[in-house]
Enzyme design. Structure first.
Site, mmCIF file in Angstrom:
data_model
loop_
_atom_site.group_PDB
_atom_site.id
_atom_site.type_symbol
_atom_site.label_atom_id
_atom_site.label_comp_id
_atom_site.label_asym_id
_atom_site.label_seq_id
_atom_site.Cartn_x
_atom_site.Cartn_y
_atom_site.Cartn_z
ATOM 1 N N SER A 155 0.865 -1.173 0.000
ATOM 2 C CA SER A 155 0.000 0.000 0.000
ATOM 3 C C SER A 155 0.897 1.216 0.000
ATOM 4 O O SER A 155 2.096 1.125 0.338
ATOM 5 C CB SER A 155 -0.873 0.003 1.262
ATOM 6 N N TYR A 168 -2.713 -1.113 10.268
ATOM 7 C CA TYR A 168 -2.563 -1.250 8.814
ATOM 8 C C TYR A 168 -1.210 -0.714 8.358
ATOM 9 O O TYR A 168 -0.498 -1.364 7.582
ATOM 10 C CB TYR A 168 -3.695 -0.495 8.129
#
Length: 273
Positions: A155, A168
């Site tokens: 990401s 995350y």
């Protein structure tokens, strides 16, 4: 003439004869990558959640449109044994695993002081530890065959942080670190490892998020897209799953053999700032 025909086939199907696993691939980014690998000639195992009938239709559609074998494995990657079993059962089905795409992931947003410990554990288990367990299980055979491709869908949060995304961001930073270690350990054995680092990608999940955010904040769809979701993305457009699929497929070809240990942003300039 026969050589020319074979060259054309190899060009059209550069991954013919390869076997791939794509985790989290019953929809969204993972499905886009699975479709691209199958279109390039690879036999694919998809994995993830969904209604059995929908998954069956997805597998059939991919087989028919791409002319390769596509199977589903419902292994629970939150369980280390499930991650190991996914690789072992794919090896039993196709005889090997040449390509491993670790894409499965979950998200939770909360201030650190309120962040539930069980959410932290779950996010690290699926987003990071599952990638370790699948890679560890597949790696030795890739080295022995002197060919392998590991792609971790990280990401933009593998490179930068955002508030309220502690688990995350930590997991995705860890995925990038794992990717670099795999690249170094595989470098002399024809095994590459890379991390694709998307920003916001247009998926059904994001589309639902737009409508939910608009209702919750009293904003228009356009305001949510430009001022909330794409606030940090200079291009002001979502990446598309086909872009990620094309990049993943390229990394798996012989043309990608010197690209390893890389973090490859697909984020419209987000991490260039």
């Amino acid at each position: 003439m026969e050589t020319e025909v074979m060259e054309r086939v190899e060009t059209a199907k550069p991954l013919a004869g390869k076997a791939a696993i794509v985790t989290g691939s019953t929809s969204g980014i993972g499905l886009g990558i699975a479709r691209a690998l199958a279109a390039a000639g690879a036999d694919v195992v998809i994995n993830g959640l969904g209604a059995p009938r929908d998954i069956e239709v997805t597998c059939s559609e991919l087989e028919c449109s791409c002319g390769t074998r596509v199977a589903y494995n419902g292994a629970n990657l939150m369980d280390p044994a499930g991650a190991v079993r996914l690789v072992e059962e794919t090896e039993a089905l196709y005889g090997k695993v040449d390509i491993l795409v670790n894409n499965a992931g979950i998200q939770h947003v909360s201030p650190i002081e309120d962040f539930p410990a069980e959410k932290w554990d779950a996010i690290l288990a699926l987003n990071l530890s599952a990638a370790f367990h699948t890679s560890r299980t597949a790696f030795a055979a890739m080295k022995a065959r002197r060919w392998g491709r590991i792609i971790n869908v990280a990401s933009a949060h593998a490179l930068v942080a955002s508030p309220y995304k502690s688990a995350y961001t930590a997991a995705k930073h860890g995925v990038l670190g794992l990717t670099k270690v795999l690249a170094l350990e595989g470098a002399r054995f024809g095994v590459t490892a890379n991390a694709i680092c998307p920003g916001y990608v247009w998926t059904p999940l994001v589309e639902n998020q737009i409508d939910d955010t608009a209702r919750a904040r009293g904003l228009t769809r356009e305001q949510v897209i430009n001022d909330v979701l794409l606030a940090a993305q200079p291009s002001k457009r979502f990446a598309e799953v086909e872009e990620l699929g094309a990049l993943a497929a390229f990394l798996c070809t012989e043309w990608g053999r010197s690209i390893t240990g890389a973090a490859l942003p697909v984020d419209g300039g987000w991490t260039a700032q």
